[in-house]
Design a protein around this motif. Structure first.
Motif, short mmCIF file in Angstrom:
data_model
loop_
_atom_site.label_atom_id
_atom_site.label_comp_id
_atom_site.label_asym_id
_atom_site.label_seq_id
_atom_site.Cartn_x
_atom_site.Cartn_y
_atom_site.Cartn_z
N LEU A 24 51.17 -46.52 33.98
CA LEU A 24 52.56 -46.02 34.79
C LEU A 24 53.17 -47.18 35.34
O LEU A 24 54.53 -47.26 35.36
CB LEU A 24 52.17 -45.02 35.75
N VAL A 25 52.38 -48.21 35.49
CA VAL A 25 53.40 -49.31 36.26
C VAL A 25 54.18 -50.14 35.09
O VAL A 25 55.30 -50.52 35.45
CB VAL A 25 52.32 -50.60 36.62
N THR A 26 53.85 -49.84 34.05
CA THR A 26 54.70 -50.57 32.88
C THR A 26 55.45 -49.59 32.15
O THR A 26 56.03 -49.68 30.88
CB THR A 26 53.63 -51.33 31.87
N SER A 27 55.63 -48.53 32.60
CA SER A 27 56.40 -47.18 32.07
C SER A 27 57.84 -47.11 32.92
O SER A 27 57.69 -47.39 33.88
CB SER A 27 55.72 -45.87 31.94
N ASP A 28 58.64 -46.38 32.34
CA ASP A 28 59.94 -45.91 32.83
C ASP A 28 59.44 -44.55 33.46
O ASP A 28 58.81 -43.69 32.95
CB ASP A 28 60.87 -45.51 31.76
N LEU A 29 59.73 -44.21 34.80
CA LEU A 29 59.40 -43.12 35.68
C LEU A 29 59.92 -41.79 34.91
O LEU A 29 59.61 -40.77 34.88
CB LEU A 29 59.87 -43.25 36.98
N SER A 78 51.63 -42.54 27.89
CA SER A 78 52.49 -41.85 29.06
C SER A 78 52.81 -40.20 28.52
O SER A 78 53.10 -39.55 29.39
CB SER A 78 53.50 -42.58 29.16
N GLY A 93 50.03 -46.22 40.61
CA GLY A 93 50.87 -46.51 39.32
C GLY A 93 52.28 -46.18 39.42
O GLY A 93 53.48 -46.99 39.42
N SER A 140 55.64 -48.51 40.35
CA SER A 140 56.77 -48.51 39.33
C SER A 140 58.13 -47.98 40.25
O SER A 140 59.14 -48.36 39.73
CB SER A 140 56.44 -47.25 38.32
N GLN A 148 56.44 -55.77 40.38
CA GLN A 148 55.47 -56.10 39.22
C GLN A 148 54.32 -56.97 39.69
O GLN A 148 54.39 -58.00 40.14
CB GLN A 148 56.31 -56.87 38.05
#
Length: 315
Positions: free
Chosen positions: A52-57, A122, A180, A184, A189
């Motif tokens: 989730l941190v590295t994904s688009d909400l 995701s 996460g 995000s 980061q």
């Protein structure tokens, strides 16, 4: 299509190794419980956090959340109506059956399939969060209001509303997901010293879940004559493996205009088997335990060919 076949081959091999470990007792009698707890409390929260941190909400708060959550509620309601009119069973059994027909195994099989077949963890996150945050509390409240077993005691009845609110908030998977999402959302980061351990632990989630799943398949007999409520199990299994994927296909394609990989992902998620959480609830309230156990195993075994057919038609 070759990527889908390769993904399922990976899953089958690791599950098979887990099954052999269970049959030979190489890891001891408590292996399944210990490994499952490791996956649940450590590895899967780390995987969800990192993903989730590295994904688009927008991937989380998307059509997937509406389609997956709405289909789960709809299929559960269909079970309630059909089972009540046809089988004349009591409300606690109806509640367990409704969950068995619609509550998806989003961890042990959902995450591996999302990663190896759908190529994106995701895809499963919206449904996972919906089930933990909304569906589980709804089930706990319903069961507490309708179960009259004196063995449960008054303490359970007095504290269930509190548990329905507090328990999801102490769920490690939900905590990993919410953390996460928050990181995000603010656009921060975390440093590599934080993200790398999360990535390492998260990478262990999928093989650990598949090994635990393989271990769980050993020594279980289902659908016993005179013990299993076969009509309830059959109804829940058909709704889970056939009606739910078919209805999601219709809604996603013609209701939301989805096609290609997105449509394939929605239908695959809908075809995932019944989660073990249903058996946990049934055991706690001492209602419909055999039904919950047998439906989980039957849908688990049946989901593999079901998803294979979906992959053949849509991948």
């Amino acid at each position: 299509m070759s990527g889908v076949v390769s993904g399922f081959t990976v899953i089958f091999i690791v599950v098979g190794i887990g099954y052999l470990l269970g049959r030979t007792h190489v890891l001891g009698d408590a292996a399944h419980e210990v490994l499952s707890r490791l996956v649940f409390f450590v590895c899967t929260p780390a995987l969800l956090f990192h993903s989730l941190v590295t994904s688009d909400l927008s991937v989380i708060f998307s059509k997937t959340l509406i389609i997956a959550g709405g289909s789960a509620l709809t299929i559960g309601a269909i079970y309630l109506v059909v089972a009540r009119l046809w089988l004349r069973i009591e409300i606690p059994e109806l509640a367990i059956g409704a969950l068995a027909s619609s509550y998806v195994n989003s961890v042990n099989l959902g995450l591996p399939i999302a990663i190896f077949v759908l190529d994106d963890a995701s895809f499963i996150a919206p449904l996972l969060l919906f089930q933990i945050l909304l569906y589980s509390p709804m089930a706990l409240i319903t069961l507490d209001l309708t179960v009259t077993d004196p063995a449960l005691g008054h303490a359970s009845r007095e504290t269930t509303l509190r548990d329905a609110i507090v328990t999801p908030l102490t769920n490690p998977i939900l905590l990993g997901g919410i953390t996460g999402l928050a990181i995000s959302a603010i656009g921060w980061q975390p440093p590599a010293a934080v993200m790398e351990p999360m990535k390492m632990l998260g990478n262990a989630s999928v093989p650990g879940a598949l090994l635990a799943f393989g271990l769980s398949l050993t020594g279980v007999a289902v659908f016993k004559k005179g013990q299993s409520p076969r009509r309830q199990i059959a109804l829940a299994s058909v709704l889970k493996l056939v009606v739910m994927p078919a209805s999601v296909y219709v809604v996603a394609r013609w209701g939301f205009g989805q096609s290609g990989h997105d449509l394939f992902a929605q239908v695959v998620i809908a075809a995932l088997p019944t989660a073990q959480n249903v058996l946990v609830y049934a055991t706690r309230y001492r209602r419909a335990q055999i039904m919950a156990r047998d439906t989980a195993l039957i849908t688990t075994l049946g989901s593999i060919p079901a998803i294979a057919v979906i992959a053949f038609l849509l991948a």
